[in-house]
Design a protein around this motif. Sequence first.
Motif, PDB file in Angstrom:
ATOM      1  N   SER A 261       0.973  -1.335  -0.129  1.00  0.00           N
ATOM      2  CA  SER A 261       0.099  -0.287   0.084  1.00  0.00           C
ATOM      3  C   SER A 261       0.904   1.375   0.049  1.00  0.00           C
ATOM      4  O   SER A 261       0.311   2.216  -0.637  1.00  0.00           O
ATOM      5  N   ILE A 262       2.044   1.409   0.770  1.00  0.00           N
ATOM      6  CA  ILE A 262       2.907   2.255   0.780  1.00  0.00           C
ATOM      7  C   ILE A 262       3.708   2.712  -0.638  1.00  0.00           C
ATOM      8  O   ILE A 262       3.765   3.658  -1.101  1.00  0.00           O
ATOM      9  N   ARG A 263       3.885   1.485  -1.149  1.00  0.00           N
ATOM     10  CA  ARG A 263       4.588   1.556  -2.430  1.00  0.00           C
ATOM     11  C   ARG A 263       3.661   2.222  -3.448  1.00  0.00           C
ATOM     12  O   ARG A 263       3.999   3.184  -4.358  1.00  0.00           O
ATOM     13  N   ILE A 264       2.431   1.771  -3.454  1.00  0.00           N
ATOM     14  CA  ILE A 264       1.286   2.200  -4.142  1.00  0.00           C
ATOM     15  C   ILE A 264       1.081   3.764  -4.114  1.00  0.00           C
ATOM     16  O   ILE A 264       1.129   4.672  -5.018  1.00  0.00           O
ATOM     17  N   CYS A 265       1.128   4.287  -2.619  1.00  0.00           N
ATOM     18  CA  CYS A 265       1.034   5.519  -2.408  1.00  0.00           C
ATOM     19  C   CYS A 265       2.223   6.463  -3.147  1.00  0.00           C
ATOM     20  O   CYS A 265       1.802   7.503  -3.754  1.00  0.00           O
ATOM     21  N   ARG A 266       3.102   5.949  -2.905  1.00  0.00           N
ATOM     22  CA  ARG A 266       4.488   6.778  -3.595  1.00  0.00           C
ATOM     23  C   ARG A 266       4.546   6.673  -5.060  1.00  0.00           C
ATOM     24  O   ARG A 266       5.004   7.677  -5.680  1.00  0.00           O
ATOM     25  N   GLU A 267       3.864   5.635  -5.881  1.00  0.00           N
ATOM     26  CA  GLU A 267       3.671   5.833  -7.156  1.00  0.00           C
ATOM     27  C   GLU A 267       2.639   6.915  -7.598  1.00  0.00           C
ATOM     28  O   GLU A 267       2.933   7.617  -8.409  1.00  0.00           O
ATOM     29  N   ILE A 268       1.670   6.998  -6.502  1.00  0.00           N
ATOM     30  CA  ILE A 268       0.340   7.753  -6.957  1.00  0.00           C
ATOM     31  C   ILE A 268       0.899   9.312  -6.890  1.00  0.00           C
ATOM     32  O   ILE A 268       0.906  10.220  -7.654  1.00  0.00           O
ATOM     33  N   ASP A 269       1.801   9.528  -5.859  1.00  0.00           N
ATOM     34  CA  ASP A 269       2.040  10.828  -5.385  1.00  0.00           C
ATOM     35  C   ASP A 269       3.568  10.789  -4.529  1.00  0.00           C
ATOM     36  O   ASP A 269       3.525  10.512  -3.589  1.00  0.00           O
ATOM     37  N   SER A 270       4.737  10.928  -5.127  1.00  0.00           N
ATOM     38  CA  SER A 270       6.044  10.896  -4.823  1.00  0.00           C
ATOM     39  C   SER A 270       6.284  11.879  -3.685  1.00  0.00           C
ATOM     40  O   SER A 270       7.130  11.683  -2.907  1.00  0.00           O
ATOM     41  N   LYS A 271       5.427  13.064  -3.160  1.00  0.00           N
ATOM     42  CA  LYS A 271       5.610  13.823  -2.337  1.00  0.00           C
ATOM     43  C   LYS A 271       4.707  13.707  -1.207  1.00  0.00           C
ATOM     44  O   LYS A 271       4.962  14.338  -0.219  1.00  0.00           O
ATOM     45  N   ILE A 272       4.015  12.670  -1.071  1.00  0.00           N
ATOM     46  CA  ILE A 272       3.184  12.269   0.049  1.00  0.00           C
ATOM     47  C   ILE A 272       4.024  11.717   0.850  1.00  0.00           C
ATOM     48  O   ILE A 272       5.034  10.700   0.655  1.00  0.00           O
ATOM     49  N   LYS A 273       4.050  12.040   2.357  1.00  0.00           N
ATOM     50  CA  LYS A 273       4.923  11.240   3.295  1.00  0.00           C
ATOM     51  C   LYS A 273       4.448   9.864   3.550  1.00  0.00           C
ATOM     52  O   LYS A 273       3.143   9.837   4.005  1.00  0.00           O
ATOM     53  N   THR A 274       5.197   8.811   3.903  1.00  0.00           N
ATOM     54  CA  THR A 274       4.675   7.656   4.260  1.00  0.00           C
ATOM     55  C   THR A 274       5.478   6.965   5.063  1.00  0.00           C
ATOM     56  O   THR A 274       6.751   7.137   5.173  1.00  0.00           O
ATOM     57  N   GLY A 275       4.869   5.998   5.947  1.00  0.00           N
ATOM     58  CA  GLY A 275       5.642   5.251   6.984  1.00  0.00           C
ATOM     59  C   GLY A 275       5.442   3.498   7.056  1.00  0.00           C
ATOM     60  O   GLY A 275       3.859   3.436   6.865  1.00  0.00           O
ATOM     61  N   LEU A 276       6.157   2.787   7.232  1.00  0.00           N
ATOM     62  CA  LEU A 276       5.725   1.314   7.397  1.00  0.00           C
ATOM     63  C   LEU A 276       5.415   0.920   8.650  1.00  0.00           C
ATOM     64  O   LEU A 276       6.324   1.326   9.580  1.00  0.00           O
ATOM     65  N   LEU A 277       4.313   0.618   9.232  1.00  0.00           N
ATOM     66  CA  LEU A 277       4.025   0.047  10.366  1.00  0.00           C
ATOM     67  C   LEU A 277       4.447  -1.259  10.301  1.00  0.00           C
ATOM     68  O   LEU A 277       4.327  -2.071   9.313  1.00  0.00           O
ATOM     69  N   TYR A 278       5.081  -1.569  11.503  1.00  0.00           N
ATOM     70  CA  TYR A 278       5.525  -3.205  11.778  1.00  0.00           C
ATOM     71  C   TYR A 278       5.515  -3.366  13.214  1.00  0.00           C
ATOM     72  O   TYR A 278       5.856  -2.826  13.974  1.00  0.00           O
TER      73      TYR A 278
END
Length: 141
Positions: free
Chosen positions: A46-63
């Motif tokens: 899901s995070i990879r998809i977010c970055r593909e849609i908008d490379s400026k959006i901040k993302t974090g991997l929960l684990y």
Amino acid sequence: ESNIILNIELKTDEIHYDDIERDVIDLVNKYNLKNRIILSSFNHESIRICREIDSKIKTGLLYSKPIEDVVNYAKSFGANAIHPDIRLVSEGLIREAKKNNIEVNIYTVNSPILMRRLIAAEVSGVFTVYPDLLSEIINNG
């Protein structure tokens, strides 16, 4: 003006809803919230998809379970941050992440002792049930 960043968790680890990433990002842009939010998910695709849609959006991997070489793992998804369970955090991890420009936002930190320890270790952020307590500790030690 608040410096609180809102974490929006994409709950896509059980069921992946079609286009949920695009829908969320469209709303974020519609309300002009891009620099006030971070999108996170336990589903790292899901995070990879977010970055593909908008490379400026901040993302974090929960684990919640250890990930080998998590800093490079996060980079491979284009994530800006890792969001580990508090039990998986060490000062070494925080240092390594910082060196690689990866933020470390830790969940869930409700104890004042842990808050102080993590602030001293210069974590980027913590998720807490008690934002007032955290704010007080940040401002008054």
